[in-house]
Design a protein around this motif. Structure first.
Motif, PDB file in Angstrom:
ATOM      1  N   ARG A  60      17.899  -6.023  22.142  1.00 32.43           N
ATOM      2  CA  ARG A  60      17.778  -5.152  21.504  1.00 32.43           C
ATOM      3  C   ARG A  60      16.914  -5.420  20.660  1.00 32.43           C
ATOM      4  NH1 ARG A  60      20.511  -2.005  17.445  1.00 32.43           N
ATOM      5  NH2 ARG A  60      22.725  -1.627  18.857  1.00 32.43           N
ATOM      6  N   VAL A  61      15.734  -4.314  20.038  1.00 31.64           N
ATOM      7  CA  VAL A  61      15.228  -4.306  19.000  1.00 31.64           C
ATOM      8  C   VAL A  61      15.788  -3.980  17.671  1.00 31.64           C
ATOM      9  CG1 VAL A  61      12.554  -3.948  18.633  1.00 31.64           C
ATOM     10  CG2 VAL A  61      13.746  -4.043  20.932  1.00 31.64           C
ATOM     11  N   ALA A  62      14.562  -4.525  16.768  1.00 31.24           N
ATOM     12  CA  ALA A  62      15.270  -4.338  15.010  1.00 31.24           C
ATOM     13  C   ALA A  62      13.756  -4.364  14.472  1.00 31.24           C
ATOM     14  CB  ALA A  62      16.052  -4.611  14.690  1.00 31.24           C
ATOM     15  N   HIS A  63      12.838  -2.927  14.256  1.00 29.82           N
ATOM     16  CA  HIS A  63      11.752  -2.973  13.961  1.00 29.82           C
ATOM     17  C   HIS A  63      11.868  -3.086  12.386  1.00 29.82           C
ATOM     18  CE1 HIS A  63       8.958  -2.623  17.323  1.00 29.82           C
ATOM     19  NE2 HIS A  63       9.745  -1.610  18.072  1.00 29.82           N
ATOM     20  N   LEU A  64      10.876  -4.082  11.519  1.00 30.86           N
ATOM     21  CA  LEU A  64      10.632  -4.020  10.102  1.00 30.86           C
ATOM     22  C   LEU A  64      10.038  -2.466   9.721  1.00 30.86           C
ATOM     23  CD1 LEU A  64      10.783  -6.930  11.206  1.00 30.86           C
ATOM     24  CD2 LEU A  64       9.686  -7.168   8.493  1.00 30.86           C
ATOM     25  N   PRO A  65      10.497  -2.154   8.904  1.00 28.29           N
ATOM     26  CA  PRO A  65       9.768  -0.568   8.014  1.00 28.29           C
ATOM     27  C   PRO A  65       8.114  -1.215   7.804  1.00 28.29           C
ATOM     28  CG  PRO A  65      11.830  -2.077   6.804  1.00 28.29           C
ATOM     29  CD  PRO A  65      11.481  -3.126   7.575  1.00 28.29           C
ATOM     30  N   SER A  66       7.580   0.222   7.871  1.00 26.29           N
ATOM     31  CA  SER A  66       6.788   0.198   7.343  1.00 26.29           C
ATOM     32  C   SER A  66       6.333  -0.344   6.531  1.00 26.29           C
ATOM     33  CB  SER A  66       5.958   1.949   7.576  1.00 26.29           C
ATOM     34  OG  SER A  66       5.956   2.297   8.930  1.00 26.29           O
ATOM     35  N   TYR A  67       4.731  -1.359   6.139  1.00 28.08           N
ATOM     36  CA  TYR A  67       4.020  -1.783   5.255  1.00 28.08           C
ATOM     37  C   TYR A  67       5.375  -3.127   4.805  1.00 28.08           C
ATOM     38  CZ  TYR A  67       2.733   2.797   4.444  1.00 28.08           C
ATOM     39  OH  TYR A  67       2.173   4.299   5.097  1.00 28.08           O
TER      40      TYR A  67
ATOM     41  N   ILE B 127       0.819  -1.535   0.098  1.00 27.47           N
ATOM     42  CA  ILE B 127       0.191   0.071  -0.188  1.00 27.47           C
ATOM     43  C   ILE B 127       0.742   1.134   0.105  1.00 27.47           C
ATOM     44  CG2 ILE B 127      -1.905   1.168   1.386  1.00 27.47           C
ATOM     45  CD1 ILE B 127      -2.539  -1.855   2.470  1.00 27.47           C
ATOM     46  N   GLY B 128       1.950   1.272   0.769  1.00 25.59           N
ATOM     47  CA  GLY B 128       2.846   2.159   0.967  1.00 25.59           C
ATOM     48  C   GLY B 128       4.149   1.359   1.242  1.00 25.59           C
ATOM     49  N   SER B 129       5.421   2.592   0.417  1.00 25.78           N
ATOM     50  CA  SER B 129       6.563   2.142   1.154  1.00 25.78           C
ATOM     51  C   SER B 129       7.579   2.766   2.322  1.00 25.78           C
ATOM     52  CB  SER B 129       7.327   2.104  -0.131  1.00 25.78           C
ATOM     53  OG  SER B 129       8.907   1.914   0.190  1.00 25.78           O
ATOM     54  N   ALA B 130       8.676   2.961   3.156  1.00 27.44           N
ATOM     55  CA  ALA B 130       8.717   3.018   3.967  1.00 27.44           C
ATOM     56  C   ALA B 130      10.176   4.180   3.273  1.00 27.44           C
ATOM     57  CB  ALA B 130       9.519   2.550   4.964  1.00 27.44           C
ATOM     58  N   PRO B 131      10.206   5.284   2.977  1.00 24.00           N
ATOM     59  CA  PRO B 131      11.440   5.295   2.598  1.00 24.00           C
ATOM     60  C   PRO B 131      12.802   4.627   3.201  1.00 24.00           C
ATOM     61  CG  PRO B 131      11.331   7.178   4.225  1.00 24.00           C
ATOM     62  CD  PRO B 131      10.728   6.465   4.273  1.00 24.00           C
ATOM     63  N   ASP B 132      13.681   4.816   3.864  1.00 21.49           N
ATOM     64  CA  ASP B 132      14.205   4.027   4.704  1.00 21.49           C
ATOM     65  C   ASP B 132      14.760   2.485   4.489  1.00 21.49           C
ATOM     66  OD1 ASP B 132      12.898   4.018   6.493  1.00 21.49           O
ATOM     67  OD2 ASP B 132      13.351   5.529   7.710  1.00 21.49           O
ATOM     68  N   ARG B 133      13.192   1.664   3.717  1.00 21.45           N
ATOM     69  CA  ARG B 133      13.399   0.550   3.775  1.00 21.45           C
ATOM     70  C   ARG B 133      14.082  -0.407   3.604  1.00 21.45           C
ATOM     71  NH1 ARG B 133      11.832  -3.509  -0.047  1.00 21.45           N
ATOM     72  NH2 ARG B 133      10.245  -5.021   0.795  1.00 21.45           N
TER      73      ARG B 133
ATOM     74  N   ARG C 285      18.048   3.523  24.971  1.00 20.33           N
ATOM     75  CA  ARG C 285      19.372   4.344  23.505  1.00 20.33           C
ATOM     76  C   ARG C 285      18.263   4.082  22.345  1.00 20.33           C
ATOM     77  NH1 ARG C 285      23.131   5.101  27.903  1.00 20.33           N
ATOM     78  NH2 ARG C 285      22.038   5.046  29.605  1.00 20.33           N
ATOM     79  N   HIS C 286      17.992   4.852  21.727  1.00 19.70           N
ATOM     80  CA  HIS C 286      18.305   4.862  20.591  1.00 19.70           C
ATOM     81  C   HIS C 286      19.150   4.314  19.581  1.00 19.70           C
ATOM     82  CE1 HIS C 286      13.415   4.959  19.914  1.00 19.70           C
ATOM     83  NE2 HIS C 286      13.909   5.413  21.364  1.00 19.70           N
ATOM     84  N   ASP C 287      19.534   3.870  18.514  1.00 16.57           N
ATOM     85  CA  ASP C 287      20.842   3.968  18.198  1.00 16.57           C
ATOM     86  C   ASP C 287      21.344   5.444  17.266  1.00 16.57           C
ATOM     87  OD1 ASP C 287      20.625   1.245  18.271  1.00 16.57           O
ATOM     88  OD2 ASP C 287      20.983   0.187  16.643  1.00 16.57           O
ATOM     89  N   ALA C 288      22.100   5.631  16.344  1.00 13.45           N
ATOM     90  CA  ALA C 288      22.231   7.024  15.477  1.00 13.45           C
ATOM     91  C   ALA C 288      21.893   6.889  14.557  1.00 13.45           C
ATOM     92  CB  ALA C 288      23.982   7.106  15.494  1.00 13.45           C
ATOM     93  N   GLU C 289      21.775   6.076  13.794  1.00 11.46           N
ATOM     94  CA  GLU C 289      21.191   4.854  12.293  1.00 11.46           C
ATOM     95  C   GLU C 289      20.173   4.853  12.210  1.00 11.46           C
ATOM     96  OE1 GLU C 289      23.113   2.679   8.163  1.00 11.46           O
ATOM     97  OE2 GLU C 289      24.039   3.578  10.075  1.00 11.46           O
ATOM     98  N   LEU C 290      19.220   5.204  11.602  1.00 16.50           N
ATOM     99  CA  LEU C 290      17.662   4.397  11.736  1.00 16.50           C
ATOM    100  C   LEU C 290      17.089   4.391  13.412  1.00 16.50           C
ATOM    101  CD1 LEU C 290      18.251   1.929   9.566  1.00 16.50           C
ATOM    102  CD2 LEU C 290      17.164   4.349   8.998  1.00 16.50           C
ATOM    103  N   PRO C 291      17.129   5.490  14.216  1.00 21.08           N
ATOM    104  CA  PRO C 291      16.554   5.546  15.884  1.00 21.08           C
ATOM    105  C   PRO C 291      15.399   5.370  15.889  1.00 21.08           C
ATOM    106  CG  PRO C 291      16.981   8.158  15.184  1.00 21.08           C
ATOM    107  CD  PRO C 291      17.815   6.806  13.922  1.00 21.08           C
ATOM    108  N   LYS C 292      13.940   5.654  14.333  1.00 20.04           N
ATOM    109  CA  LYS C 292      13.249   5.765  14.322  1.00 20.04           C
ATOM    110  C   LYS C 292      12.483   3.457  14.725  1.00 20.04           C
ATOM    111  CE  LYS C 292       9.207   5.403  12.105  1.00 20.04           C
ATOM    112  NZ  LYS C 292       7.824   5.476  10.684  1.00 20.04           N
TER     113      LYS C 292
END
Length: 307
Positions: free
Chosen positions: A215-222, A65-71, A293-300
């Motif tokens: 450590r948590v790594a979320h999959l990108p949106s969509y 349906i959509g695409s995350a810019p940092d996918r 503690r969020h990472d400096a890269e892709l903290p979201k």
């Protein structure tokens, strides 16, 4: 016959110029018979395949349906983390909520062998049932084993926390005793979403109790379909539940516990007696503290918590 199919194709939602029809071979046989020709449905089927190149196909749910810019960047980050944790023999778990199951005399897709007939309601009105069951899964990517918890409450961050704790106590600690870190793969939304503070607080409590870094790594949106638990556990559990009418949460547990694959998937199922309520918020202590503690890269999508 091609002319009749091209008439339908003019209104097709698929790629312009491609032939398609949802008419049965029997329907096409009758249409051709009205034009003065006699062709059997079997011959129609053969002509569709051999002369027009039309095969029987089902629509695929593969258009996002959509695409995350940092996918792509996040998928590369997840692959990097998984390699890192594999090398150190640390646990990697994939978590998510499976589709809710309705209790009651409701119809379910699938066939079962029976000496009699199975009759169910002709409508799936929730008010006619006995409630819903929420299955939550914790899948161990490395050992191809999983724990699924069942509850009659709501899908909340507290449910996620209790499910991870139960997985560790019943399965994880025997395999990963002494591990210093754990990698958790999760979707970006739902009760384990990247913005859910109650979920974050539960992770902090688990980390504090176990004495290991999470450590948590979320999959990108969509991109939830790429979560390992979705195609390595949930699809097989769904197969185990096909055609069964559930009147109790215990019946779901028994059916799901029989889930197995030729590659050695092992599934344990537990019923949580606690009733999870909506509206529970993270505590002021956690909200005012610095426990995530969020990472400096892709903290979201990427962060750690240490007790």
């Amino acid at each position: 016959m091609r002319k009749e199919i091209e008439t339908e194709t003019a209104g097709s939602p698929v790629t312009p110029g491609e032939l398609w029809t949802n008419r049965s071979c029997r329907d096409l046989s009758k249409i051709i018979e009205e034009l003065g020709f006699v062709v059997s449905p079997n011959t129609i089927d053969r002509l569709l395949r051999e002369e027009l190149g039309l095969g029987r196909r089902q629509a695929l749910k593969d258009v996002a349906i959509g695409s995350a810019p940092d996918r792509d960047a996040q998928f590369q980050r997840i692959a990097e983390l998984r390699r890192h944790y594999h090398m150190r023999d640390w646990p990697i778990i994939s978590i998510d909520t499976k589709k809710k199951e309705m209790l009651g005399n409701f119809h379910r897709q699938g066939v079962c062998r029976t000496s009699g007939r199975v009759h169910t309601f002709d409508h799936d009105f929730p008010s006619a049932g006995e409630g819903k069951v929420i299955p939550y899964g914790v899948y161990d990517v490395r050992t191809n084993a999983a724990l699924m918890t069942l509850t009659r409450g709501s899908d909340t961050g507290e449910l996620v926390g209790d499910s991870i704790r139960m997985w560790w106590n019943r399965m994880g600690r025997y395999r990963y005793d002494g591990a210093k870190q754990m990698l958790i793969l999760a979707d970006s939304g739902g009760s384990n979403g990247c913005r859910v503070r109650l979920f974050h607080e539960q992770l902090w409590k688990i980390s504090e109790h176990l004495g290991i870094t999470l450590r948590v790594a979320h999959l990108p949106s969509y991109c939830s379909k790429y979560n390992p638990i979705d195609h390595r556990l949930f699809c097989h559990v769904t197969r185990s539940l096909k055609g069964v009418v559930f009147h109790s949460i215990g019946a779901i547990r028994n059916a799901a516990s029989r889930t197995a694959t030729s590659t050695g998937l092992q599934v344990k199922v537990a019923i949580l007696k606690r009733i999870y309520r909506r509206g529970v918020q993270a505590t002021e202590r956690f909200l005012n503290g610095d426990y995530i503690r969020h990472d400096a890269e892709l903290p979201k999508y990427n962060y750690t918590t240490t007790g």
